[in-house]
Enzyme design. Structure first.
Site, PDB file in Angstrom:
ATOM      1  N   CYS A   1      35.802  26.908  49.358  1.00  0.00           N
ATOM      2  CA  CYS A   1      36.970  26.420  50.106  1.00  0.00           C
ATOM      3  C   CYS A   1      36.779  26.627  51.604  1.00  0.00           C
ATOM      4  O   CYS A   1      36.423  27.726  52.042  1.00  0.00           O
ATOM      5  CB  CYS A   1      38.220  27.158  49.632  1.00  0.00           C
ATOM      6  SG  CYS A   1      39.729  26.699  50.500  1.00  0.00           S
TER       7      CYS A   1
ATOM      8  N   CYS B   1      43.338  31.683  53.678  1.00  0.00           N
ATOM      9  CA  CYS B   1      44.304  31.514  52.593  1.00  0.00           C
ATOM     10  C   CYS B   1      44.393  32.759  51.725  1.00  0.00           C
ATOM     11  O   CYS B   1      43.392  33.403  51.415  1.00  0.00           O
ATOM     12  CB  CYS B   1      43.911  30.301  51.746  1.00  0.00           C
ATOM     13  SG  CYS B   1      45.046  29.972  50.378  1.00  0.00           S
TER      14      CYS B   1
ATOM     15  N   CYS C   1      43.015  32.946  46.999  1.00  0.00           N
ATOM     16  CA  CYS C   1      41.809  33.430  46.316  1.00  0.00           C
ATOM     17  C   CYS C   1      41.208  34.601  47.079  1.00  0.00           C
ATOM     18  O   CYS C   1      41.305  34.657  48.305  1.00  0.00           O
ATOM     19  CB  CYS C   1      40.759  32.316  46.209  1.00  0.00           C
ATOM     20  SG  CYS C   1      41.265  30.893  45.221  1.00  0.00           S
TER      21      CYS C   1
ATOM     22  N   ASP D   1      53.074  40.240  24.920  1.00  0.00           N
ATOM     23  CA  ASP D   1      52.538  39.542  26.097  1.00  0.00           C
ATOM     24  C   ASP D   1      53.487  39.775  27.273  1.00  0.00           C
ATOM     25  O   ASP D   1      54.164  38.858  27.738  1.00  0.00           O
ATOM     26  CB  ASP D   1      52.390  38.048  25.798  1.00  0.00           C
ATOM     27  CG  ASP D   1      51.786  37.273  26.964  1.00  0.00           C
ATOM     28  OD1 ASP D   1      51.171  37.908  27.842  1.00  0.00           O
ATOM     29  OD2 ASP D   1      51.940  36.035  26.997  1.00  0.00           O
TER      30      ASP D   1
ATOM     31  N   CYS E   1      48.334  40.942  31.706  1.00  0.00           N
ATOM     32  CA  CYS E   1      47.912  40.390  32.998  1.00  0.00           C
ATOM     33  C   CYS E   1      47.745  41.502  34.029  1.00  0.00           C
ATOM     34  O   CYS E   1      47.587  41.238  35.219  1.00  0.00           O
ATOM     35  CB  CYS E   1      48.899  39.333  33.491  1.00  0.00           C
ATOM     36  SG  CYS E   1      50.586  39.918  33.687  1.00  0.00           S
TER      37      CYS E   1
END
Length: 466
Positions: A82, A88, A91, A385, A411
């Site tokens: 990118c 940014c 990421c 979850d 997560c």
């Protein structure tokens, strides 16, 4: 009694540049090195790299630092895909090869589980294996898919600048400022194609100042655009917005408040999974990576080893992403979720797919769910979850149900490791652990763990090596 003011000593941070060598990555993608027997976390560095750094936040047990200059680069370092990667905040691992990302995340996950759950795991192992040496758990091959253009959901910020120019993009790293985005390498290609006409539309609206943020979703029946706005649009602006929706053939929602959304153009969005159709609202949580989600659900089904007589409890069930596929293999599935609207959506999805053996309930999962009416019948398999905060409030109640198998989808590996200790202390064995590459190019780490009651553990074990 008079109290005298005693000024606290000001903590002085050593801002001198220091040389450091990175040993490994943490579970968020930051490099970890050591200075004076203290762990130093540095974003943007890779294992094996040497750099000059400056301490930015010095704690008693650890410190954070920023890179001043890299002195030795890792062979795994690559040029970011990118052009705005350095600005940014979306990421943080594009400088590492995809294979390197997968290996680093798998190692970080394993290290965390061994560190926080290892003592209990070893105790269970010794008790059951007669002190024989063996692997703590089976570390399975990571689930991976495409490293680019995988993201089917994204939120874009909008702001009318002081110069009168509309800013449309993502937040900068560690800032509320916006970096303009023309194309995003992790965004689904169909959504990237929508960015230029969407930017053009927003730039022509008279009510630019009242725009909130824009959400884009790639549903299986079309592209979804949700426009949040603080004040009603004028008739002229509404005409422009509707023309855009028709020309681009998008499903359009408007959101005048954080709670209310209105479907303006198109039909209710849905995605397909295991020959099922799951309808959703833009307000609902869905997994961002379609391909990894499919493989994740398949793996969870396999790890639960479902039989026609099984009763399965799905905690934090959402709109039925796991519940409905599991119901195809079990006698009954009960999904429990804290948000009423999601329970309603899951129930509708069960009816739409004619799955009469899947039922859904709303409950506060921090309370003792074993006392609720739907928990009177036993469950022999459980899937969890939870969100990033984990499932601390429900773990003690999970063990009360005495399931044979528990699959925990996480997560946040830190809360997975914490919550695992409850199961391990109650005699469960961590059988399998796997990384799910849900978020390539970022430090976010999805994982899945299988816990089995001691008496149900098979004697033969195969450890998968990466």
């Amino acid at each position: 009694m008079a109290r005298f003011f005693k000024p606290q000593k000001r903590k002085i941070t050593d801002t001198k540049h220091k040389e450091i060598v990175i040993n490994r990555l943490d579970h968020l993608g930051a490099g970890i090195g050591h200075l004076n027997n203290k762990s130093i976390f540095v974003d943007g560095l890779l294992p094996g790299e040497k750099a000059l750094v400056q301490i930015t936040d010095d704690k008693k047990q650890y410190a954070r630092a920023k890179v001043i200059k890299r002195l030795i680069d890792s062979p795994a370092r690559i040029k970011p895909h990118c052009p705005i990667y350095d600005q940014c905040g979306g990421c943080n691992l594009q400088h590492l090869s995809h294979q390197g990302q997968v290996l680093a995340k798998q190692q970080a996950l394993s290290d965390l589980m061994v560190k926080f759950a290892g003592d209990q795991q070893v105790a269970v192992d010794k008790q059951r294996a007669g002190d024989q040496q063996r692997a703590l758990f089976e570390q399975v091959t990571p689930i991976i898919a495409a490293e680019h253009h995988y993201r089917r959901c994204a939120r874009f910020s909008v702001l009318l600048g002081k110069d009168g120019q509309l800013q449309f993009g993502l937040r900068k790293k560690q800032s509320k400022d916006i970096v303009n985005v023309k194309q995003c390498p992790v965004l689904a290609e169909s959504l990237n194609e929508l960015l230029p006409p969407l930017r053009s539309l927003l730039s022509t609206l008279k009510g630019q100042r009242h725009l909130g943020h824009i959400e884009l979703i790639e549903a299986d029946n079309g592209r979804v655009v949700l426009i949040r706005h603080l004040k009603p649009f004028s008739d002229k602006d509404m005409t422009l917005i509707l023309n855009f929706a028709q020309e681009q053939n998008v499903i359009l929602f408007l959101a005048p408040t954080s709670d209310d959304i209105e479907l303006i153009h198109g039909e209710t969005p849905y995605y397909r999974l295991d020959d099922l159709t799951l309808h959703f609202s833009p307000k609902d949580f869905i997994q961002v990576n379609r391909d990894v989600n499919k493989k994740m659900v398949e793996q969870a089904t396999d790890w639960l080893d479902l039989q026609p007589s099984d009763r399965v409890l799905d905690l934090f069930c959402g709109l039925g992403n796991f519940s409905l596929p599991l119901a195809k293999h079990a006698k009954a599935v009960v999904g429990v979720e804290g948000i009423d609207e999601m329970v309603h959506r899951a129930t509708e999805n069960a009816m739409c797919n004619k799955q009469n053996n899947a039922t859904f309930y709303q409950a506060n999962l921090d309370e003792d769910v074993t006392k609720l009416a739907w928990a009177r019948e036993p469950f022999n398999k459980i899937l969890l979850d939870p969100a990033r905060a984990g499932a601390a409030g429900v773990m003690e109640h999970v063990v009360k149900l005495k399931p044979e198998r528990v699959v925990y989808v996480s997560c946040n590996p830190a809360t997975l490791a914490r919550d695992s200790q409850v199961l391990l202390k109650k005699g469960y064995q961590l059988e399998r652990l796997g990384m799910l590459d849900m978020f390539p190019q970022t430090g976010h780490l999805e994982s899945m763990a299988l816990f089995v009651k001691a008496k149900a553990v098979k004697k033969k074990r195969v450890v998968t090596k990466l």
